[in-house]
Design an enzyme around this catalytic site. Structure first.
Site, PDB file in Angstrom:
ATOM      1  N   ASP A   1     -15.092  28.509   2.148  1.00  0.00           N
ATOM      2  CA  ASP A   1     -14.975  29.865   2.698  1.00  0.00           C
ATOM      3  C   ASP A   1     -13.523  30.206   3.033  1.00  0.00           C
ATOM      4  O   ASP A   1     -12.839  30.833   2.224  1.00  0.00           O
ATOM      5  CB  ASP A   1     -15.899  30.018   3.929  1.00  0.00           C
ATOM      6  CG  ASP A   1     -16.295  31.457   4.210  1.00  0.00           C
ATOM      7  OD1 ASP A   1     -15.971  32.343   3.409  1.00  0.00           O
ATOM      8  OD2 ASP A   1     -16.946  31.697   5.256  1.00  0.00           O
ATOM      9  N   ASP A   2     -13.068  29.819   4.231  1.00  0.00           N
ATOM     10  CA  ASP A   2     -11.698  30.106   4.680  1.00  0.00           C
ATOM     11  C   ASP A   2     -11.114  28.812   5.254  1.00  0.00           C
ATOM     12  O   ASP A   2     -11.011  28.645   6.474  1.00  0.00           O
ATOM     13  CB  ASP A   2     -11.733  31.192   5.770  1.00  0.00           C
ATOM     14  CG  ASP A   2     -12.370  32.472   5.267  1.00  0.00           C
ATOM     15  OD1 ASP A   2     -11.737  33.177   4.473  1.00  0.00           O
ATOM     16  OD2 ASP A   2     -13.529  32.733   5.652  1.00  0.00           O
TER      17      ASP A   2
ATOM     18  N   HIS B   1     -21.920  38.627   0.087  1.00  0.00           N
ATOM     19  CA  HIS B   1     -22.196  37.899   1.317  1.00  0.00           C
ATOM     20  C   HIS B   1     -23.458  38.525   1.915  1.00  0.00           C
ATOM     21  O   HIS B   1     -23.549  39.755   2.033  1.00  0.00           O
ATOM     22  CB  HIS B   1     -21.062  38.074   2.321  1.00  0.00           C
ATOM     23  CG  HIS B   1     -19.846  37.245   2.050  1.00  0.00           C
ATOM     24  ND1 HIS B   1     -19.175  37.266   0.857  1.00  0.00           N
ATOM     25  CD2 HIS B   1     -19.182  36.361   2.846  1.00  0.00           C
ATOM     26  CE1 HIS B   1     -18.144  36.428   0.934  1.00  0.00           C
ATOM     27  NE2 HIS B   1     -18.122  35.871   2.122  1.00  0.00           N
TER      28      HIS B   1
ATOM     29  N   HIS C   1     -12.158  32.457  -0.036  1.00  0.00           N
ATOM     30  CA  HIS C   1     -11.331  33.671   0.098  1.00  0.00           C
ATOM     31  C   HIS C   1      -9.877  33.235   0.042  1.00  0.00           C
ATOM     32  O   HIS C   1      -9.448  32.441   0.900  1.00  0.00           O
ATOM     33  CB  HIS C   1     -11.611  34.362   1.436  1.00  0.00           C
ATOM     34  CG  HIS C   1     -13.044  34.750   1.607  1.00  0.00           C
ATOM     35  ND1 HIS C   1     -13.506  36.024   1.318  1.00  0.00           N
ATOM     36  CD2 HIS C   1     -14.138  34.040   2.003  1.00  0.00           C
ATOM     37  CE1 HIS C   1     -14.815  36.070   1.560  1.00  0.00           C
ATOM     38  NE2 HIS C   1     -15.222  34.888   1.965  1.00  0.00           N
TER      39      HIS C   1
ATOM     40  N   HIS D   1     -17.065  29.710  -3.364  1.00  0.00           N
ATOM     41  CA  HIS D   1     -16.976  30.637  -2.219  1.00  0.00           C
ATOM     42  C   HIS D   1     -15.704  30.310  -1.451  1.00  0.00           C
ATOM     43  O   HIS D   1     -15.687  29.441  -0.576  1.00  0.00           O
ATOM     44  CB  HIS D   1     -18.230  30.490  -1.349  1.00  0.00           C
ATOM     45  CG  HIS D   1     -18.292  31.468  -0.201  1.00  0.00           C
ATOM     46  ND1 HIS D   1     -19.481  31.829   0.396  1.00  0.00           N
ATOM     47  CD2 HIS D   1     -17.330  32.158   0.457  1.00  0.00           C
ATOM     48  CE1 HIS D   1     -19.245  32.693   1.375  1.00  0.00           C
ATOM     49  NE2 HIS D   1     -17.928  32.894   1.439  1.00  0.00           N
TER      50      HIS D   1
ATOM     51  N   GLU E   1     -25.452  35.831   6.567  1.00  0.00           N
ATOM     52  CA  GLU E   1     -24.514  34.985   7.322  1.00  0.00           C
ATOM     53  C   GLU E   1     -24.773  35.303   8.802  1.00  0.00           C
ATOM     54  O   GLU E   1     -25.405  34.526   9.493  1.00  0.00           O
ATOM     55  CB  GLU E   1     -23.064  35.294   6.922  1.00  0.00           C
ATOM     56  CG  GLU E   1     -22.029  34.460   7.665  1.00  0.00           C
ATOM     57  CD  GLU E   1     -20.576  34.879   7.367  1.00  0.00           C
ATOM     58  OE1 GLU E   1     -20.341  36.005   6.900  1.00  0.00           O
ATOM     59  OE2 GLU E   1     -19.668  34.057   7.656  1.00  0.00           O
TER      60      GLU E   1
END
Ligand code: ADE
Ligand code: ZN
Length: 338
Positions: A279-280, A198, A20, A18, A201
């Site tokens: 994630d980020d 997703h 991005h 996961h 969340e």
């Protein structure tokens, strides 16, 4: 047992599922690419941009994330971005990465799909060649845009289908339920793409159920709100549909008040196949090992539990059975050596 637990985490072979790619855009690179592309930024300095990394919620983060992504223009930009991530991932013991990209963020600014995909894919190929780091690419639809836009994006991606393993669904979750994209996912599946989404969340547990039932999602990204629905937790445990959990992201976006109250431990105890991801990472305080370290500390996880999470990361991946078994054996050998 020798060495610290942090050292154990650093060397632990793992997969990241996961991530991005636009979320790996560090402030230094935002400034470098803005200069290279002759773009003016609304921030005076790298420090001023980094200081803006305080988010109220998911939308507040997304506003900055989409703004920063505008510095990505050429194939070389996407290559450099992906290459920088892969170097960091390799340093964190990542042997396999399944990477999201958000084409609509770029194509709506006039950036060709080819510049995006070819840049990313060239860096992925280099990492496999030079580092033995394998990967898959997942095209995400932005759920705050309409389904017709997603369908058109799927069409635009077809010339690149050999490079794209699956489709995903991201961006603002609340008010954008999975059902909105049922037809797009059905078409993607018919074309041979796998599907993830997703869900749970900021949205409710019902969106996780909908991602499974309406989209046929093979993995749920985040999924932490599943904890509100005991029957759903049981279903996830029984089916072993993985959750790609991103602890520091949840903390930064206030999905959880603090990590000690994160549902990870309960989900693990219930037998859900959970994995740890970043994630980020440019926005949420660190790459995948920072996430492993944060949950180790919050829940006092043992080496065996950490190795279990790493094993789960390969089990939940889209590697073929042989490669999966090989990577899982590497985790076991590493854990046995202490
Ligand atoms: N796009 C990038 N990061 C995201 C996240 N955490 N949730 C939804 N969409 C995203
Ligand atoms: Zn995400």
């Amino acid at each position: 047992m020798s060495g610290t637990i942090e050292h154990f985490i650093d060397g632990l072979p793992k997969a990241e599922l996961h991530l991005h790619i636009e979320g790996t855009l560090e402030p230094e690179m935002v400034f470098a690419l803005a200069e290279r592309n002759g773009l003016k930024l609304p921030y005076a300095s790298i420090e001023a941009l980094r200081a803006a990394y305080r988010f109220k919620d998911l939308q507040d983060f997304l506003n900055l994330y989409y703004q920063a992504a505008q510095v990505l223009v050429t194939e070389r930009d996407f290559f450099d971005l992906t290459r920088a991530y892969l170097a960091r991932a390799a340093a964190d013991g990542v042997r396999h990465a399944e990477i999201f990209f958000d084409p609509q963020t770029h194509t709506k600014r006039g950036v060709p799909m080819a510049a995006v995909v070819d840049g990313i894919v060239a860096a992925l190929a280099e990492a496999e060649r030079e580092r033995g780091l394998t990967s898959r690419l997942i095209l995400c639809f932005l759920r705050d845009l309409d389904a017709a836009d997603a369908m058109a994006t799927l069409d635009a991606a077809l010339p690149f289908r050999r490079h794209i393993a699956g489709v995903g669904l991201d961006s603002a979750e609340a008010g954008n339920p999975p059902a909105k994209f049922a037809e797009v996912f059905q078409r993607a599946r018919a074309l041979g793409f796998k599907g993830v989404a997703h869900a749970g969340e900021e949205g409710p547990a019902a969106y996780v159920t909908a991602a499974l039932d309406d989209l046929g999602a093979l993995r749920i990204d985040h999924g932490v709100r599943s904890i509100d629905d005991a029957a759903l937790v049981e279903r996830l445990a029984r089916s072993q549909v993985p959750l790609t959990v991103c602890p520091l992201s949840n903390q930064y976006l206030r999905v959880t008040p603090d990590l000690s109250r994160h549902p990870l431990r309960e989900l693990m105890a219930a037998g859900v196949l959970v994995t740890i991801n970043s994630d980020d990472p440019a926005y949420f305080g660190g790459y995948v090992n920072a996430n492993y370290r944060a949950v180790q500390k919050a829940f006092d996880l043992s080496r065996a539990e950490l190795a279990g999470l790493a094993r789960a990361s390969f089990a939940a991946s889209w590697l073929d059975a042989g490669a999966k078994a090989k990577r899982i054996a590497e985790v076991e050998a590493y854990a046995a050596a202490g």
